[in-house]
Write a protein that holds these residues in place. Sequence first.
Motif, mmCIF file in Angstrom:
data_model
loop_
_atom_site.group_PDB
_atom_site.id
_atom_site.type_symbol
_atom_site.label_atom_id
_atom_site.label_comp_id
_atom_site.label_asym_id
_atom_site.label_seq_id
_atom_site.Cartn_x
_atom_site.Cartn_y
_atom_site.Cartn_z
ATOM 1 N N ARG A 1 97.707 78.563 55.369
ATOM 2 C CA ARG A 1 98.191 78.265 56.724
ATOM 3 C C ARG A 1 98.772 76.855 56.801
ATOM 4 O O ARG A 1 99.738 76.618 57.510
ATOM 5 C CB ARG A 1 97.062 78.414 57.746
ATOM 6 C CG ARG A 1 96.865 79.801 58.224
ATOM 7 C CD ARG A 1 95.819 79.896 59.342
ATOM 8 N NE ARG A 1 95.244 81.205 59.291
ATOM 9 C CZ ARG A 1 94.033 81.491 58.805
ATOM 10 N NH1 ARG A 1 93.235 80.535 58.401
ATOM 11 N NH2 ARG A 1 93.628 82.728 58.765
ATOM 12 N N ARG A 2 98.164 75.907 56.095
ATOM 13 C CA ARG A 2 98.637 74.515 56.127
ATOM 14 C C ARG A 2 99.992 74.356 55.451
ATOM 15 O O ARG A 2 100.792 73.533 55.861
ATOM 16 C CB ARG A 2 97.613 73.594 55.438
ATOM 17 C CG ARG A 2 96.413 73.318 56.303
ATOM 18 C CD ARG A 2 95.544 72.265 55.665
ATOM 19 N NE ARG A 2 94.414 72.975 55.045
ATOM 20 C CZ ARG A 2 93.713 72.537 54.023
ATOM 21 N NH1 ARG A 2 94.003 71.393 53.458
ATOM 22 N NH2 ARG A 2 92.707 73.228 53.553
ATOM 23 N N TYR A 3 100.237 75.125 54.395
ATOM 24 C CA TYR A 3 101.454 74.945 53.600
ATOM 25 C C TYR A 3 102.581 75.907 53.959
ATOM 26 O O TYR A 3 103.739 75.653 53.635
ATOM 27 C CB TYR A 3 101.124 75.077 52.106
ATOM 28 C CG TYR A 3 100.177 73.995 51.652
ATOM 29 C CD1 TYR A 3 100.615 72.691 51.490
ATOM 30 C CD2 TYR A 3 98.837 74.284 51.419
ATOM 31 C CE1 TYR A 3 99.745 71.692 51.096
ATOM 32 C CE2 TYR A 3 97.956 73.294 51.015
ATOM 33 C CZ TYR A 3 98.413 71.991 50.859
ATOM 34 O OH TYR A 3 97.555 71.009 50.469
ATOM 35 N N LEU A 4 102.261 76.992 54.592
ATOM 36 C CA LEU A 4 103.278 77.999 54.917
ATOM 37 C C LEU A 4 103.543 78.029 56.415
ATOM 38 O O LEU A 4 103.539 79.070 57.053
ATOM 39 C CB LEU A 4 102.834 79.378 54.402
ATOM 40 C CG LEU A 4 102.589 79.491 52.900
ATOM 41 C CD1 LEU A 4 102.122 80.896 52.536
ATOM 42 C CD2 LEU A 4 103.829 79.122 52.099
ATOM 43 N N LYS A 5 103.816 76.875 56.963
ATOM 44 C CA LYS A 5 104.100 76.776 58.397
ATOM 45 C C LYS A 5 105.389 77.541 58.705
ATOM 46 O O LYS A 5 106.351 77.489 57.966
ATOM 47 C CB LYS A 5 104.233 75.317 58.812
ATOM 48 C CG LYS A 5 102.918 74.565 58.709
ATOM 49 C CD LYS A 5 103.046 73.183 59.311
ATOM 50 C CE LYS A 5 101.866 72.313 59.073
ATOM 51 N NZ LYS A 5 100.621 72.698 59.576
ATOM 52 N N GLY A 6 105.398 78.253 59.804
ATOM 53 C CA GLY A 6 106.567 79.034 60.199
ATOM 54 C C GLY A 6 106.564 80.439 59.629
ATOM 55 O O GLY A 6 107.416 81.250 59.980
ATOM 56 N N TRP A 7 105.619 80.716 58.726
ATOM 57 C CA TRP A 7 105.518 82.065 58.183
ATOM 58 C C TRP A 7 104.634 82.886 59.121
ATOM 59 O O TRP A 7 103.690 82.371 59.710
ATOM 60 C CB TRP A 7 104.893 82.039 56.797
ATOM 61 C CG TRP A 7 105.768 81.480 55.705
ATOM 62 C CD1 TRP A 7 106.592 80.404 55.788
ATOM 63 C CD2 TRP A 7 105.859 81.959 54.375
ATOM 64 N NE1 TRP A 7 107.207 80.176 54.588
ATOM 65 C CE2 TRP A 7 106.768 81.126 53.688
ATOM 66 C CE3 TRP A 7 105.276 83.002 53.675
ATOM 67 C CZ2 TRP A 7 107.103 81.303 52.361
ATOM 68 C CZ3 TRP A 7 105.606 83.177 52.341
ATOM 69 C CH2 TRP A 7 106.518 82.339 51.697
ATOM 70 N N LEU A 8 104.932 84.161 59.250
ATOM 71 C CA LEU A 8 104.110 85.053 60.058
ATOM 72 C C LEU A 8 102.875 85.445 59.250
ATOM 73 O O LEU A 8 102.973 85.740 58.061
ATOM 74 C CB LEU A 8 104.925 86.307 60.421
ATOM 75 C CG LEU A 8 104.210 87.371 61.237
ATOM 76 C CD1 LEU A 8 103.832 86.826 62.621
ATOM 77 C CD2 LEU A 8 105.090 88.596 61.365
ATOM 78 N N GLU A 9 101.723 85.470 59.900
ATOM 79 C CA GLU A 9 100.473 85.863 59.237
ATOM 80 C C GLU A 9 100.002 87.185 59.832
ATOM 81 O O GLU A 9 99.931 87.340 61.043
ATOM 82 C CB GLU A 9 99.404 84.790 59.455
ATOM 83 C CG GLU A 9 98.077 85.102 58.813
ATOM 84 C CD GLU A 9 97.026 84.029 59.087
ATOM 85 O OE1 GLU A 9 95.840 84.353 58.892
ATOM 86 O OE2 GLU A 9 97.369 82.894 59.486
ATOM 87 N N VAL A 10 99.705 88.157 58.936
ATOM 88 C CA VAL A 10 99.193 89.454 59.387
ATOM 89 C C VAL A 10 97.986 89.848 58.547
ATOM 90 O O VAL A 10 97.806 89.363 57.430
ATOM 91 C CB VAL A 10 100.270 90.574 59.306
ATOM 92 C CG1 VAL A 10 101.429 90.291 60.229
ATOM 93 C CG2 VAL A 10 100.755 90.788 57.886
ATOM 94 N N ASP A 11 97.179 90.727 59.093
ATOM 95 C CA ASP A 11 96.020 91.238 58.353
ATOM 96 C C ASP A 11 96.474 92.293 57.362
ATOM 97 O O ASP A 11 97.359 93.100 57.645
ATOM 98 C CB ASP A 11 95.007 91.859 59.320
ATOM 99 C CG ASP A 11 94.330 90.816 60.198
ATOM 100 O OD1 ASP A 11 94.141 89.676 59.720
ATOM 101 O OD2 ASP A 11 94.012 91.133 61.358
ATOM 102 N N GLY A 12 95.844 92.306 56.194
ATOM 103 C CA GLY A 12 96.107 93.321 55.180
ATOM 104 C C GLY A 12 97.340 93.050 54.348
ATOM 105 O O GLY A 12 98.041 92.052 54.535
#
Length: 195
Positions: free
Chosen positions: A28-39
């Motif tokens: 989360r700290r390094y991939l700012k702007g990326w969408l995060e989803v479960d699975g």
Amino acid sequence: MKTFIKYDGNGKIEQIQTVTAKEASIYRRYLKGWLEVDGAINPKSYYIENGKLTEKPPRPSKEMSFDHAQKKWVVDKSLVRIDVNQNRNRKLRERVTIEGDTYDADDKALVMAMAKVHEVSFRSESGEDLHSDELCWIDGENRMKHFNSVSRYLVFLKKLIAEISRRNSEVIISAHKRKCGGENGELSVERIESK
């Protein structure tokens, strides 16, 4: 399991990174702007719309690709051309049937038959005797078919040439129609371009 998704302005997924839930806090700290989803996800099956992961509808045909800007499947002219060309090439390799026997009908067979007509005609007109072993052709089952006279052999070769040429013309005309207008609702490159 968490997946981080990088996508472009049209919602096309460019890159994914799937990690364990424990590793997610570091990412989360390094991939700012990326969408995060479960699975875990298959990026070919999804796109991003309004910041949310959205599943693509089923692909209607193999000649269509997903247009991320329009968020829908559209006819892909290059895929139409590939499909038409592959179908044409496959049909051009099919055998032809003459007098109940099948024969190879590719370009090599056509050229060989044409060359044999010229050779046998020339030699026959020159008065040269042709041995019966020279008056033969191999069928599609690798069986030798012998002819008892020069005239029967020439008639056969001319039938073979005519049948290959007829079949090739039909296949090429059909492929051209499909690319340039089509029949019976087939996809057409020109109709696609005019939309």
